[in-house]
Design a protein around this motif. Structure first.
Motif: not given
Length: 489
Positions: A124-128
């Motif tokens: 899961r990346w910081p941007d969702g």
């Protein structure tokens, strides 16, 4: 010393290759600040080739540093941490923030395949954004947690597909209830605390059934895991062989037992299962308890106009669930009891040898005979008579009382025994003591008291002074109730 000065010190102590690599790590955003104060900075540095980041400590005022890579000389991780921390101070940032590619989180996606669970990992990346995880933690930039490293090591030998029961159970324990997870696409909380199946003992017609069942509150169950109250738990593995587990399969006939096996279930099988750590719920009132399976002698006593009836019988359970008397068996309630006839014979013989009473036979005795049996023989067996008993033994031990008085030509000595307001004469006490000695086998010397009860004589005192007491009584009788003064010397 400031952080900037610490950076210069480190720059002077390492070669160009290490410093260049450290600068590259700091620029890439591989450093994350965890905490900082005037004395200490704590940071982590993610380097390729290692799943988990290194933990670095900086003490600028000393100046000193430390890293869990184990090197004593300044390492690339210490240099990268110092560079990133100094840059953050210069730019007004309280702690270094890692680059986005280092701030991804690992998610564990479980998927049901029949009664088993398969596992895939996702990023899961910081941007969702969420993407499947590829490669290894050592090759990636993700700052893995301790449980991520442990789980990856366990999955290294897994060939894919559904997880084996033991592997799934261990992975859930490793994740410590902290990792993000889904089950069949829906978010689910994890727990490392194991939950256990229960064993239920139920009625099955005239017999019984014993089997493993899921407890209330389990929404789903898999091989090695279960969902309880919205949380995925590992299922505790009972310490049983495959044959022992098969015998607990609630869907088969292996767990069905006959009525006459109730005693074995209660005394052997249920304790065995509990010793294995299983919770056993007995949901039948017909399974005997331990005390229901051991016979004991009960002596019923009732008064009749011309004597006392003594009726010993054999009883199972407390309260009684089975009574054996006069060759007849009386069952009370639904508890299934299988008689232990060998133990019954031993009890009956031992009771007869000590009392002369035949177990199972009611017999009328004279009051004197009943008193003799109840007061001197039955106590040797440990059996407490029940019913309307004519004789009653007072609590406590009699105390001897000696009263001396002067009379013309001599004196008198009166000896009696007292317990509260009740008394016994010395003559009765001597007779009772002699009777107890004749009976032997630890018989308690009891004497009839003035209030109709019976009291225990002080055995030690009687043993020491009984002979003298008898001599005094006989001497006074010969002298008309008095003793010459010369007899005292």
């Amino acid at each position: 010393m400031t952080l900037a000065e610490l950076v210069e010190t480190l720059r002077d102590e390492v070669d160009e290759r290490i410093w260049t690599h450290a600068v590259q790590l700091a620029r890439e955003g591989a450093v994350e600040g965890r905490s900082a104060d005037d004395a200490e900075w704590v940071l982590t540095v993610k380097a390729r080739g290692r799943p988990a980041p290194f933990e670095v400590y900086l003490w600028p005022a000393d100046p000193d540093w430390g890293c869990d890579c184990g090197l004593t000389l300044p390492c690339v991780h210490v240099c990268a941490a110092a560079i990133a921390a100094a840059r953050g101070v210069k730019m007004g940032d309280p702690l270094p923030v890692p680059d986005a590619k280092y701030r991804v989180s690992l998610r564990y996606d479980f998927r049901a395949e029949g009664a088993r669970l398969a596992l895939a990992r996702a990023v899961r990346w910081p941007d969702g954004r969420v993407e499947p995880w590829r490669g290894t933690l050592a090759d990636g930039t993700y700052q893995a947690q301790r449980w991520d490293v442990t789980v990856e090591a366990r999955l290294a030998l897994h060939r894919g597909g559904p997880l084996e029961e033991a592997l799934l159970r261990q992975i859930l324990v490793d994740l410590e209830g902290s990792a993000e997870a889904t089950l069949d696409g829906a978010p689910i909380r994890l727990s490392s605390a194991p939950v256990a199946l229960i064993v239920r003992v139920t009625d099955d017609g005239e017999g019984f059934r014993v089997g493993l069942y899921r407890p209330p509150g389990w929404a789903a169950m898999f091989h090695g895991a279960a969902v309880r109250d919205g949380v995925l738990h590992p299922v505790a593995s009972p310490d049983l062989t495959s044959a022992e587990r098969a015998a607990l399969d609630a869907r088969s006939d292996a767990g069905r037992y006959r009525r006459d096996q109730g005693g074995w279930l209660a005394t052997r099988y249920v304790p065995f299962l509990r010793a294995k750590g299983l919770e056993v719920r007995v949901e039948t009132a017909r399974l005997p308890q331990a005390g229901d399976l051991v016979p004991r002698v009960v002596l019923d006593v009732r008064e009749e106009p011309d004597g006392v009836v003594l009726a010993p019988c054999l009883v199972y359970g407390e309260p009684a669930v089975l009574v054996v008397r006069s060759g007849h068996v009386e069952r009370h309630g639904d508890v299934v009891v299988v008689r232990d006839e060998g133990a019954e014979r031993q009890l009956s013989r031992a009771f007869f040898d000590r009392t002369g009473l035949v177990v199972g036979e009611a017999r009328l005795w004279s009051p004197a005979e009943a008193e003799e049996i109840l007061l001197h023989k039955v106590p040797l067996t440990g059996v407490t008579p029940r019913g309307a008993v004519r004789t009653r033994i007072a609590e406590g031990v009699l105390v001897p009382e000696v009263v001396a008085g002067a009379v013309e030509g001599g004196l008198t000595i009166a000896v009696s025994f007292r317990l509260g307001e009740a008394t016994a004469s010395a003559t009765d006490a001597l007779r009772a003591y002699a009777r107890a000695e004749r009976m032997g086998r630890g018989a308690t010397p009891l004497v009839r008291l003035s209030d109709g009860t019976w009291g225990a004589l002080p055995a030690g005192w009687m043993e020491e002074h009984g002979a003298l007491l008898r001599s005094l009584i006989e001497a006074q009788a010969e002298e008309g109730g008095r003793l010459p003064a010369a007899a005292i010397h």
